[in-house]
Design a protein around this motif. Structure first.
Motif, PDB file in Angstrom:
ATOM      1  N   LEU A 149      45.359  93.238  40.810  1.00 55.77           N
ATOM      2  CA  LEU A 149      44.689  92.972  42.081  1.00 55.77           C
ATOM      3  C   LEU A 149      45.709  92.617  43.161  1.00 55.77           C
ATOM      4  N   VAL A 150      46.701  91.820  42.805  1.00 57.71           N
ATOM      5  CA  VAL A 150      47.755  91.479  43.765  1.00 57.71           C
ATOM      6  C   VAL A 150      48.480  92.744  44.225  1.00 57.71           C
ATOM      7  N   HIS A 151      48.779  93.640  43.291  1.00 63.01           N
ATOM      8  CA  HIS A 151      49.415  94.907  43.669  1.00 63.01           C
ATOM      9  C   HIS A 151      48.583  95.639  44.717  1.00 63.01           C
ATOM     10  N   ALA A 152      47.281  95.701  44.474  1.00 61.00           N
ATOM     11  CA  ALA A 152      46.400  96.438  45.383  1.00 61.00           C
ATOM     12  C   ALA A 152      46.332  95.766  46.751  1.00 61.00           C
ATOM     13  N   ILE A 153      46.181  94.446  46.760  1.00 61.37           N
ATOM     14  CA  ILE A 153      46.066  93.718  48.030  1.00 61.37           C
ATOM     15  C   ILE A 153      47.372  93.779  48.818  1.00 61.37           C
ATOM     16  N   GLU A 154      48.502  93.561  48.130  1.00 61.16           N
ATOM     17  CA  GLU A 154      49.773  93.578  48.858  1.00 61.16           C
ATOM     18  C   GLU A 154      50.128  94.984  49.335  1.00 61.16           C
ATOM     19  N   SER A 155      49.765  95.990  48.569  1.00 58.85           N
ATOM     20  CA  SER A 155      50.003  97.351  49.032  1.00 58.85           C
ATOM     21  C   SER A 155      49.159  97.651  50.269  1.00 58.85           C
ATOM     22  N   TYR A 156      47.888  97.242  50.221  1.00 58.06           N
ATOM     23  CA  TYR A 156      46.972  97.517  51.326  1.00 58.06           C
ATOM     24  C   TYR A 156      47.432  96.856  52.621  1.00 58.06           C
ATOM     25  N   THR A 157      48.005  95.636  52.522  1.00 58.24           N
ATOM     26  CA  THR A 157      48.410  94.903  53.722  1.00 58.24           C
ATOM     27  C   THR A 157      49.882  95.109  54.073  1.00 58.24           C
ATOM     28  N   SER A 158      50.625  95.838  53.250  1.00 56.57           N
ATOM     29  CA  SER A 158      52.035  96.098  53.531  1.00 56.57           C
ATOM     30  C   SER A 158      52.202  96.829  54.857  1.00 56.57           C
ATOM     31  N   THR A 159      53.298  96.551  55.548  1.00 55.87           N
ATOM     32  CA  THR A 159      53.573  97.259  56.799  1.00 55.87           C
ATOM     33  C   THR A 159      53.929  98.723  56.548  1.00 55.87           C
ATOM     34  N   MET A 160      54.166  99.089  55.285  1.00 57.79           N
ATOM     35  CA  MET A 160      54.450 100.480  54.936  1.00 57.79           C
ATOM     36  C   MET A 160      53.195 101.241  54.504  1.00 57.79           C
ATOM     37  N   ALA A 172      37.704 100.950  33.377  1.00 60.84           N
ATOM     38  CA  ALA A 172      37.751 100.722  34.814  1.00 60.84           C
ATOM     39  C   ALA A 172      38.987  99.914  35.203  1.00 60.84           C
ATOM     40  N   MET A 173      39.315  98.900  34.391  1.00 58.10           N
ATOM     41  CA  MET A 173      40.462  98.052  34.718  1.00 58.10           C
ATOM     42  C   MET A 173      41.779  98.818  34.646  1.00 58.10           C
ATOM     43  N   ILE A 174      41.974  99.605  33.607  1.00 55.50           N
ATOM     44  CA  ILE A 174      43.253 100.313  33.510  1.00 55.50           C
ATOM     45  C   ILE A 174      43.334 101.426  34.558  1.00 55.50           C
ATOM     46  N   TYR A 175      42.184 101.954  34.955  1.00 55.28           N
ATOM     47  CA  TYR A 175      42.150 102.931  36.048  1.00 55.28           C
ATOM     48  C   TYR A 175      42.493 102.245  37.375  1.00 55.28           C
ATOM     49  N   GLY A 176      41.901 101.053  37.608  1.00 55.15           N
ATOM     50  CA  GLY A 176      42.209 100.311  38.824  1.00 55.15           C
ATOM     51  C   GLY A 176      43.681  99.936  38.897  1.00 55.15           C
ATOM     52  N   SER A 177      44.246  99.521  37.761  1.00 58.10           N
ATOM     53  CA  SER A 177      45.669  99.193  37.712  1.00 58.10           C
ATOM     54  C   SER A 177      46.523 100.417  38.028  1.00 58.10           C
ATOM     55  N   ARG A 208      55.699  99.410  48.568  1.00 59.00           N
ATOM     56  CA  ARG A 208      56.233  98.127  48.125  1.00 59.00           C
ATOM     57  C   ARG A 208      55.121  97.081  48.198  1.00 59.00           C
ATOM     58  N   LEU A 209      55.516  95.775  48.197  1.00 55.12           N
ATOM     59  CA  LEU A 209      54.481  94.747  48.024  1.00 55.12           C
ATOM     60  C   LEU A 209      54.557  93.703  49.142  1.00 55.12           C
ATOM     61  N   GLY A 210      54.851  92.454  48.833  1.00 47.45           N
ATOM     62  CA  GLY A 210      54.871  91.442  49.881  1.00 47.45           C
ATOM     63  C   GLY A 210      55.400  90.116  49.365  1.00 47.45           C
ATOM     64  N   ASN A 211      55.055  89.036  50.069  1.00 49.04           N
ATOM     65  CA  ASN A 211      55.612  87.724  49.760  1.00 49.04           C
ATOM     66  C   ASN A 211      55.218  87.198  48.383  1.00 49.04           C
TER      67      ASN A 211
END
Length: 388
Positions: free
Chosen positions: A199-210, A245-250, A261-264
């Motif tokens: 979930l952190v990967h998804a959120i940080e990717s979504y909000t990344s400036t890239m 569903a979880m391994i697909y989401g990951s 990339r990700l974030g802080n």
């Protein structure tokens, strides 16, 4: 969706997804004339029987198999060097990483060492090697890291108590066999921590400036799927639908952050794992709400979208900021429901190490793409909010 602009989006891995899809692994190896396969994994997967499932799928008189399982939860330079010595004796023509992020990251670096006369620490950075790595197959056994499709590896330099990031376009596995069946026996606490990591990967990717409209297709869907299925996977591990569903989401989150990339959160979690051995997923999960609160005003629209994707209805009578704050509640509620600790008290993190950890965190390229511009003082303050 943000304004369309020039973008580069890569996905170099051939993905085979589906329950029991590892039955197709032998055919893939034979079609590519591989006959000496080195499996890189860990002792836990050996004891669980999962590694035996993979080796059984490769049973063939024309395929010679060797197994290396001395990989720690946060893989070290020494782990990879030991694997390299083992591999030199065996001389594989393909490497198969089996496990969570630790074996997969170790396998990626091993694949580089097999074709380049370099030491692990010399690989820190991007494209620090010349020759393409040995062909690599990735078989994830957790729904968390996305390492099966990424071009990065994180290895701990124990001497410096520092995590080094190694990256390169050709580091992406050639094939990923994503088999939900291999996650059914995953213990509850690992299901929880790796699921939050995804979930952190998804959120940080979504909000990344890239981020881009292309990457957001993957990160937004990952947020939605993980939020809707993580509780079920934690509390009923035999629920194959939730596990799938979880391994697909990951997987989707991995495809997304491979391009953004990700974030802080990730920048700050690495020192905690390197110095205090906090599991990567736990470290990310504990840091997430605090970092989200720090970032929220930099992109409130996205945080409002995250709240909605996580099942929190938006209220037209509330301001954008108030709706965005619902994303913090959604994350905290999910973490609490699945038993993620709220702080680092279990790891005896000392406040005296905050300055050192902050300096290490600032070396991460993830800070540069965090949605809110971040200084060393900001990182120190964020650590101080959590470490009391």
């Amino acid at each position: 969706m943000q304004e369309l602009k020039d973008l580069t989006f890569t996905m170099d891995t051939q993905i085979v997804f589906g329950n029991l899809c590892i039955s197709k692994l032998k055919e893939a190896l034979k079609n590519n004339n591989f006959n000496r396969a080195l499996l890189v994994s860990d002792n836990g997967l050996k004891e669980s029987g999962i590694l035996d499932k993979v080796t059984a799928s490769l049973s063939d008189k024309n395929i010679v198999i060797a197994t290396f399982i001395d990989i720690a939860p946060n893989p070290t330079v020494a782990n990879v060097e030991s694997a390299y010595r083992f591999a030199q004796d065996f001389q594989p023509d393909v490497i198969i990483g089996v496990g969570g992020g630790s074996p997969l990251d170790a396998a990626k670096v091993l694949a580089i060492l097999m074709t380049n006369d370099q030491k692990v620490i010399d690989l820190e950075g991007i494209e620090k090697y010349e020759n393409p790595p040995l062909p690599l197959v990735a078989i994830p056994t957790t729904a968390g890291t996305g390492s099966e499709v990424t071009v990065f590896s994180v290895i701990t330099d124990s001497d410096r108590e520092y995590k080094i990031t190694i990256g390169g376009r050709s580091m992406a596995p050639k094939w990923a066999f994503v088999d939900p069946d291999l996650t059914l026996s995953l213990p509850r606490h690992i299901t929880a921590s790796t699921g939050l990591d995804a979930l952190v990967h998804a959120i940080e990717s979504y909000t990344s400036t890239m981020s881009s409209p292309m990457s957001e297709l993957f990160s937004m869907k990952a947020i939605e799927i993980i939020s809707a299925n993580l509780r079920q996977a934690v509390f009923n591990g035999n629920n194959l639908q939730a596990r799938s569903a979880m391994i697909y989401g990951s997987l989707l989150a991995g495809i997304a952050f491979n391009n953004t990339r990700l974030g802080n959160v990730h920048a700050m979690s690495h020192p905690l794992s390197a110095i205090y051995h906090a599991p990567h997923g736990i470290a990310n999960a504990v840091l997430l709400p605090t970092v989200m609160n720090f970032n929220l005003l930099a992109c409130p629209e996205k945080y409002a979208n995250i709240a909605q994707l996580m099942g929190e209805p938006l209220d037209n009578n509330l301001s954008l900021t108030k709706n965005a704050e619902k994303s913090l509640y959604a994350v905290q509620k999910l973490s609490a429901d699945i038993g993620i600790p709220g702080d680092f008290s279990d790891f005896n993190v000392e406040k005296d190490s905050i300055n050192i950890m902050a300096k290490d965190a600032m070396k991460s390229g993830n800070v540069l793409v965090n949605p809110r511009k971040t200084t060393l003082e900001d990182i120190i303050n964020l650590y101080q909010e959590i470490i009391r």
